[in-house]
Design an enzyme around this catalytic site. Structure first.
Site, PDB file in Angstrom:
ATOM      1  N   GLU A   1      31.777  23.647  45.746  1.00  0.00           N
ATOM      2  CA  GLU A   1      32.999  22.935  46.057  1.00  0.00           C
ATOM      3  C   GLU A   1      32.742  21.880  47.132  1.00  0.00           C
ATOM      4  OE1 GLU A   1      36.594  25.444  45.499  1.00  0.00           O
ATOM      5  OE2 GLU A   1      37.091  24.755  47.513  1.00  0.00           O
TER       6      GLU A   1
ATOM      7  N   GLU B   1      31.226  18.970  45.577  1.00  0.00           N
ATOM      8  CA  GLU B   1      32.254  18.242  44.829  1.00  0.00           C
ATOM      9  C   GLU B   1      33.105  17.391  45.778  1.00  0.00           C
ATOM     10  OE1 GLU B   1      34.706  20.856  42.527  1.00  0.00           O
ATOM     11  OE2 GLU B   1      35.835  19.226  41.571  1.00  0.00           O
TER      12      GLU B   1
ATOM     13  N   CYS C   1      40.155  28.802  44.337  1.00  0.00           N
ATOM     14  CA  CYS C   1      39.703  30.194  44.304  1.00  0.00           C
ATOM     15  C   CYS C   1      40.829  31.206  44.175  1.00  0.00           C
ATOM     16  CB  CYS C   1      38.824  30.503  45.504  1.00  0.00           C
ATOM     17  SG  CYS C   1      39.334  29.699  46.996  1.00  0.00           S
TER      18      CYS C   1
ATOM     19  N   SER D   1      39.606  21.554  42.292  1.00  0.00           N
ATOM     20  CA  SER D   1      38.159  21.650  42.193  1.00  0.00           C
ATOM     21  C   SER D   1      37.823  22.340  40.874  1.00  0.00           C
ATOM     22  CB  SER D   1      37.623  22.479  43.359  1.00  0.00           C
ATOM     23  OG  SER D   1      36.325  22.914  43.059  1.00  0.00           O
TER      24      SER D   1
ATOM     25  N   LYS E   1      43.737  38.302  39.930  1.00  0.00           N
ATOM     26  CA  LYS E   1      42.341  38.318  39.482  1.00  0.00           C
ATOM     27  C   LYS E   1      42.209  39.032  38.142  1.00  0.00           C
ATOM     28  CE  LYS E   1      40.292  36.276  42.974  1.00  0.00           C
ATOM     29  NZ  LYS E   1      39.634  34.981  42.761  1.00  0.00           N
TER      30      LYS E   1
ATOM     31  N   GLU F   1      42.972  36.393  35.790  1.00  0.00           N
ATOM     32  CA  GLU F   1      41.889  35.412  35.790  1.00  0.00           C
ATOM     33  C   GLU F   1      40.716  35.868  34.926  1.00  0.00           C
ATOM     34  OE1 GLU F   1      39.498  34.950  39.422  1.00  0.00           O
ATOM     35  OE2 GLU F   1      39.758  32.793  39.242  1.00  0.00           O
TER      36      GLU F   1
ATOM     37  N   GLU G   1      38.923  30.555  29.238  1.00  0.00           N
ATOM     38  CA  GLU G   1      37.913  29.594  29.701  1.00  0.00           C
ATOM     39  C   GLU G   1      36.706  30.296  30.289  1.00  0.00           C
ATOM     40  OE1 GLU G   1      41.025  29.714  30.714  1.00  0.00           O
ATOM     41  OE2 GLU G   1      42.018  27.812  30.261  1.00  0.00           O
TER      42      GLU G   1
ATOM     43  N   CYS H   1      44.096  36.041  50.954  1.00  0.00           N
ATOM     44  CA  CYS H   1      43.745  37.217  50.148  1.00  0.00           C
ATOM     45  C   CYS H   1      43.979  38.533  50.874  1.00  0.00           C
ATOM     46  CB  CYS H   1      42.288  37.148  49.742  1.00  0.00           C
ATOM     47  SG  CYS H   1      41.905  35.643  48.864  1.00  0.00           S
TER      48      CYS H   1
END
Ligand SMILES: Cc1cc2nc3c(=O)[nH]c(=O)nc-3n(C[C@H](O)[C@H](O)[C@H](O)COP(=O)(O)O)c2cc1C
Ligand code: SF4
Ligand code: SF4
Ligand code: SF4
Ligand code: SF4
Ligand code: FES
Ligand code: FES
Lengths: 143, 410, 570
Positions: free
Chosen positions: C282, C285, C302, C322, C361, C364, C369, C501
């Site tokens: 990241e 990037e 994230c 990102s 999560k 996710e 993807e 988190c």
């Protein structure tokens, strides 16, 4: 600027819902989404409002909404026997719609004609002092 | 023979061109303070059920500071047995309009709503037309009779929820929310519609205020007795020979006369068992106890209330459990569902009564009493607080017949 | 100055507060159910009612302001009897038909209803339970709803709407049909729910909980043909001990590793390692976008709750995200490729389990993807429950170290667990990479702390970086609106959960009001205790690039470590 303007001039959500209900006979999902956008409310929230009120529907109803009062004054004048007759005639329970989408039956609370009970409403029209036979006649006239 | 006294009741008042607006003209002439004083002096109490003195409400509202103020006419009439407001809306809408204007003028509001229950389609139609013509005739939306007073009025249709008759629920409903009651304080007078000071008045209260200010009926304020002034519209229904709408002077007629003279007595040679004197949120009065003058204080003394003016006569031919179930279903279905005691309490009461009916088993009066107490003491709004008045009064008076034991509200 | 009397005690107050708060000051506990600190007052449950002298009806303590001269009784007989009756009514709607219901409930060990029952001394239950016959809503990959257990306290509605700014739940219908539900009863998986799980933390009952994968993980651990590796997110180590000790803020990294080894995982690795990797990707990037006129501001990616949020509500900004996968997913991808190769294990045999503070999560891991990177996700709560059921005495475990290859991390990775952490970690690395000089002060105080939105301008070798940090989706929305209104930023850290988190929807449910501060302090303490505090200094990260990924942003790095997003309808 708009924020300064009194909320009095904003369209009332309740009135909007009435208009939609009059247009479509119920409140379609796409309209709920428009309202949620317009009023900056989560769509769940708009759904919560709609479902609170007995006169709003989120699914199509019958062409004729039959409302029969079973509150105390009508009940004392035997609205229950009218109800039984209508229920068995239409084959419906309260809140149900006939398969041909002709009738929706609603057992409702007081309609404000308690001195002339039992009372029945077909869409916007009030019928007072009904009995079993009169009720079925009224239904037949709708056919 | 007891007589009606007609002020609110009368010929149709629908033609705005022929209506003189004498009360509001009078108010504009004497000014805000004197208008409020007149209403205060008249001893007028709210006719929506709670009986709060209208003049005091107006005075408080007039004193509150606010960016804008609102007057709301409560035409959500839904208490079973009540149809007086519908009468006024359909037959005398100009009086109602004038009442709204008076309230607005008195408290310094320039915006008002009338909230009519959705089922009253005829009232809605008539009143919409009245508003429209009034706008055309520069009665609304324009400086009234060359004064600096101008009123904008909007009509909102209810959509089928009894609880919206409660003033705080009504306000939520106008704001486009679920019609659940608000926590009080703050009261609407301080923080009502759109968080602004708001006066909510019943249709009949506003019409009474119009009578008070009407130079043609100066004597109106003298009618009745201290604590119960003016006239009252009565909605007679149930097992009567002559049900219908009547107007009486306070304290000049007894409940017995109301039932037997005005109401023409009980239908079909039945005997009266009791009277529900003010709608199903009030405690019953037994047939043998009707001989007292109709007034706020007389009902209070008997642990009941004149409520909304719905006088319902109940003869001996009815099954009491069936009636209690009917009333209990009403409250169960009509709670807004917000507070636990009302939502769950009324559900349980209905379940208990149903079980009694179905299985004829003995009912735990203690349980009903505990639930009743819980709802009354802890519910959040008037709906819950008064929801068991009828049922507990029936059990108190007729418990033995019902095979109920024990004492309610021990 | 305001004087009042509560239960015979004279109290003096500086300002008008609720009776509930005043009672707290006087060390009097009034039971509450619909009240939650930080949410608007609902006044529905009425359990908190108290007697006010001179009034017949009782007053809700949470919703009533105390007034001069008030005499209040919080536990008179009238009040106590009423609470018991009321509680009977509540329990009847909760459909506990026999004790077993409680034994299998997600809240068996910390149920608010049971606590209240004890507090008010409930002794009898005269009412039969009401069966509504609602079915379980398991339409979501992350959050499950059991409406039968819902008592309509409204807390989840207010949490989702007021704190997260989403509004998934509503009260629907009226009277006995009143229920808390989703739009048209669709189910949580079929609406714009972000899976953040904050509603679970607010629920006093077992009506909301994560989608459990405990059993599946226990099964797979018994499968000899599989090589099961586990990764632990940064925020887990500062919370996992809470269900055992009932106290917040303890660091138990070593015990956590030991417990996982005892449970039979074949390798115990650290998501922190992947957090360092995330910073490399990241950070690269970010520098690339700044240098090459790329889309700015760059948004961190994230937090999967935040990702789903932006996909639903601000899809026009997806290019700002990102492309780096979250650490959890990076870990999975690396475990099944690099680790497989290094360890000589067939990647088909590798099963990746994550221990996460997060319910999103779970969703996710199921995203198409990046399907296959991670096989099972357990929340901190689920792991605690597994540890308990395996009879492991967690608090007294010896400490052990993570397995090396994917288990070593810098302090920068540790702070990923708190709001501001990703930003700070990125700044540490970006500054050194851009300036080529070693940082003097390593802590970036401006992005620390628990405020909902933090803004800072950071000098990096002549470049002024306009940074912002938002935690909680309500705040994320505010920052998005600032951007829409024209405010300019270069780099923004978004985390879906309040506090980041460590306050995730999968963390132990705590009754400690200061739990977030304590967890955050613990996280900073871990960072401070480490010698290696910058991601780019992690030797195992260097090794990974040298042996496998070439360099940050390389083709293979892109294939394994980056992803795409999609607009979702509301
Ligand atoms: C459940 C409930 C229903 C009510 N329904 C009505 C109603 O239909 N019409 C009305 O005027 N007041 C109704 N009220 C009373 C109003 O809250 C309020 O007191 C009244 O509108 C004030 O007007 P008044 O002072 O002129 O009576 C209701 C109150 C409760 C608690
Ligand atoms: S008392 Fe009944 S109607 Fe009033 S707020 Fe409570 S649930 Fe709603
Ligand atoms: S939430 Fe209900 S079922 Fe679960 S433990 Fe508590 S009381 Fe038992
Ligand atoms: S998981 Fe998050 S977004 Fe979904 S309902 Fe719960 S609080 Fe709202
Ligand atoms: S799901 Fe939980 S938090 Fe939400 S209303 Fe039901 S009991 Fe309350
Ligand atoms: S009770 Fe039926 S119309 Fe009023
Ligand atoms: S905690 Fe006060 S009403 Fe629920």
């Amino acid at each position: 600027m708009d924020k300064l303007k009194s909320l009095f001039y904003q369209d009332s959500l309740l009135e909007k819902l009435h208009q939609i209900q009059i247009t479509y006979g119920y409140i379609p999902e796409a309209e709920i989404e428009n309202l949620s956008e317009k009023y900056q409310l989560a769509r769940a929230n708009v759904y919560g409002v709609i479902s609170f009120y007995s006169m709003f529907y989120t699914e199509p109803t019958g062409k004729y909404i039959i409302r029969i009062c079973d509150s105390i004054s009508c009940h004392l004048n035997e609205s229950d026997s009218v109800l039984r007759a209508v229920k068995s005639y239409l084959g419906l329970k309260s809140h149900q719609t006939t398969e041909d989408k002709k009738f929706t039956l609603e057992v409702v609370e007081c309609l404000g004609h308690c001195g002339e009970g039992p009372v029945m409403m077909v869409n916007n029209k009030i019928f007072t002092k009904i009995n079993k036979n009169k009720a079925l006649e009224i239904l037949n006239d709708c056919m | 023979m007891a007589q009606e006294k007609l002020y609110l009741k009368g010929d149709k008042l629908l033609d705005i061109s022929n209506y003189e607006f004498k009360s509001i003209k009078n108010a504009l002439r004497i000014g805000r303070e004197k208008t409020i004083k007149k209403v205060k002096d008249s001893g007028l109490k709210g006719r929506g059920g709670a009986g709060f003195p209208t003049g005091i409400k107006w005075e408080m509202a007039a004193e509150v500071e606010g960016k804008e103020k609102y007057v709301v006419c409560n035409a959500d009439e839904g208490e079973p047995g009540t149809f007086k407001d519908r009468y006024l809306l359909e037959e005398r809408p100009l009086k109602v309009l004038e009442g709204i204007m008076l309230a607005a003028y008195a408290v310094g509001a320039d915006k008002a709503y009338i909230y009519i229950r959705g089922e009253y389609s005829k009232s809605i139609e008539i009143f919409s037309e009245i508003i429209e013509t009034a706008r055309e005739k520069k009665i609304l939306d324009a400086n009234l009779f060359d004064s600096d007073f101008k009123l904008e009025l909007k009509l909102i249709r209810g959509a089928g929820a009894y609880v919206c008759g409660d003033e705080t629920s009504l306000i939520n409903s106008i704001e486009g929310k679920r019609g659940r009651s608000r926590i009080k304080p703050p009261y609407p007078i301080e923080k009502g519609l759109f968080k602004q000071p708001t006066v909510v008045n019943n249709v009949e209260s506003l019409c009474c205020a119009a009578e008070v200010l009407n130079p043609d009926s100066e004597e109106f304020s003298e009618l009745g007795i201290k604590g119960s002034k003016g006239t009252k519209l009565l909605c007679l229904s149930g097992d009567l020979n002559k049900p219908g709408l009547y107007e009486v002077e306070f304290a000049q007629i007894t409940l017995a006369e109301i039932i037997y003279d005005l109401g023409g007595g009980i239908k079909g040679n039945e005997d009266l068992r009791f009277v529900i004197p003010g709608g199903i949120s009030t405690a019953v009065i037994k047939a043998e106890d009707l001989d007292f003058p109709y007034s706020y204080q007389a009902f209070e003394k008997r642990g009941s209330s004149l409520g909304s003016g719905a006088v319902i006569a109940v003869s001996k031919k009815h099954d009491l459990i069936d009636l209690m179930l009917n009333v209990s279903r009403f409250y169960m279905d009509e709670t807004c569902g917000t507070c636990f005691p009302c939502r769950e309490g009324n559900r349980q009461i209905n379940k208990i009564l149903n079980a009694f009916k179905e299985e004829d088993r003995k009912i735990e009066t203690e349980l009903i009493s505990d639930i009743g107490n819980t709802i009354r003491l802890a519910a959040r709004c008037g709906l819950g607080q008064s929801s068991l008045n009828f049922i507990t009064s029936v059990i108190e008076n007729y418990g033995k017949e019902l095979k109920f034991g024990g004492k309610i509200y021990a | 100055m305001l004087r009042a009397e509560i239960d015979g005690l004279n109290i003096e107050l500086e300002e008008k507060i609720s009776i509930l708060d005043a009672a707290k000051k006087a060390n009097i506990n009034i039971p509450t159910l619909c009240y939650e600190d930080g949410l608007s007052i609902y006044g529905g449950c009425r359990l908190c009612v108290v007697e006010v002298e001179g009034e017949d009806l009782l007053k809700p303590a949470c919703a009533t302001e105390i007034e001069e001269g008030m005499k209040i009784k919080t536990h008179s007989k009238k009040v106590r009897d009423l609470r018991k009756n009321l509680f009977e009514l509540i329990i009847a709607t909760h459909n506990i038909d026999c004790q077993l219901n409680c034994l299998t409930c997600s809240r068996a060990s910390n149920c608010e209803l049971k606590d209240i029952a004890e507090d008010i001394g409930l002794s009898k239950m005269r009412l039969d339970p009401i069966k509504r016959g609602d079915s379980v809503d398991n339409s979501s990959y992350a959050v499950i709803r059991e409406p039968e257990k819902c008592i309509s306290c409204n807390r989840c509605i207010r949490k989702c709407e007021e704190v997260q700014g989403i509004g998934i739940f509503t009260t629907a219908n009226r009277g006995p049909e009143t229920v808390v539900t989703t739009f048209k009863d669709r189910g949580m998986g079929n609406v714009e729910c972000t899976n953040c799980g904050q509603c679970i933390l607010s629920c006093p009952t077992g009506a909301l909980h994560e989608l459990y994968q405990k059993e599946s993980v226990l099964d797979i651990l018994n499968d000899e043909t599989k090589h099961v590796v586990v990764q632990t997110a940064p925020a887990v180590r500062v919370a996992i001990s809470e269900p055992f000790s009932n106290q917040a803020g303890d660091i138990s990294t070593g015990q956590l590793v030991t417990a996982l080894k005892r449970l039979g995982f074949d390798a115990v690795f650290d998501t922190n390692f992947a957090a360092d990797l995330t910073i490399m990707e990241e950070g690269t990037e970010l520098i690339d976008r700044i240098n090459n006129d790329g889309k700015l501001p760059l948004f961190t990616s994230c937090s999967p709750g935040w990702i789903k949020f932006i996909e639903h509500f601000y899809p026009e900004y997806l290019d700002n995200l990102s492309s780096a996968k979250s650490p959890q997913q990076m870990f999975g991808a690396v475990a099944k490729s690099y680790y497989a190769k290094e360890a000589g294990i067939d990647s088909d045999k590798i099963v990746v389990v994550s221990i996460m503070p997060c319910t999103a999560k779970k969703f996710e891991a199921k995203r198409e993807e990046m399907a296959g990177d991670v096989d099972y996700v357990l929340t901190t709560r689920e792991l605690a429950s597994i540890i308990k059921s395996a009879g492991i005495d967690f608090l007294n475990l010896e400490e052990s170290e993570y397995d090396e290859l994917l288990g070593v991390s810098s302090g920068a990775a540790d702070i990923f667990g708190t709001t501001g952490g990703v930003m700070e970690a990125a700044l540490r690395t970006a500054t050194e990479l851009i300036t080529g000089e070693e940082l003097g002060k390593i802590e970036f105080e401006a992005v620390r702390g628990l405020e909902g939105i933090k803004k800072a301008e950071v000098e990096i070798g002549g470049l002024k970086l306009r940074a912002a940090v938002a935690n909680g989706l309500g705040n994320a929305r505010k920052v998005m609106e600032m951007i829409k209104d024209g405010e300019e930023f270069d780099f923004i850290e978004f985390m879906a959960c309040p506090g980041g988190c460590m306050g995730g929807g999968g963390q132990p449910i705590s009754s400690d009001k200061n739990v977030l501060e304590k967890r955050q302090q613990a996280i900073y303490k871990i960072d401070k205790s480490k010698k290696m505090r910058k991601s780019h200094e992690n030797p195992y990260i260097k090794k990974l690039y040298d042996n496998y990924l070439e360099k940050p942003g390389s083709e293979i790095a892109h294939k394994l470590l980056h992803t795409k997003y999609k607009a979702r309808k509301i």
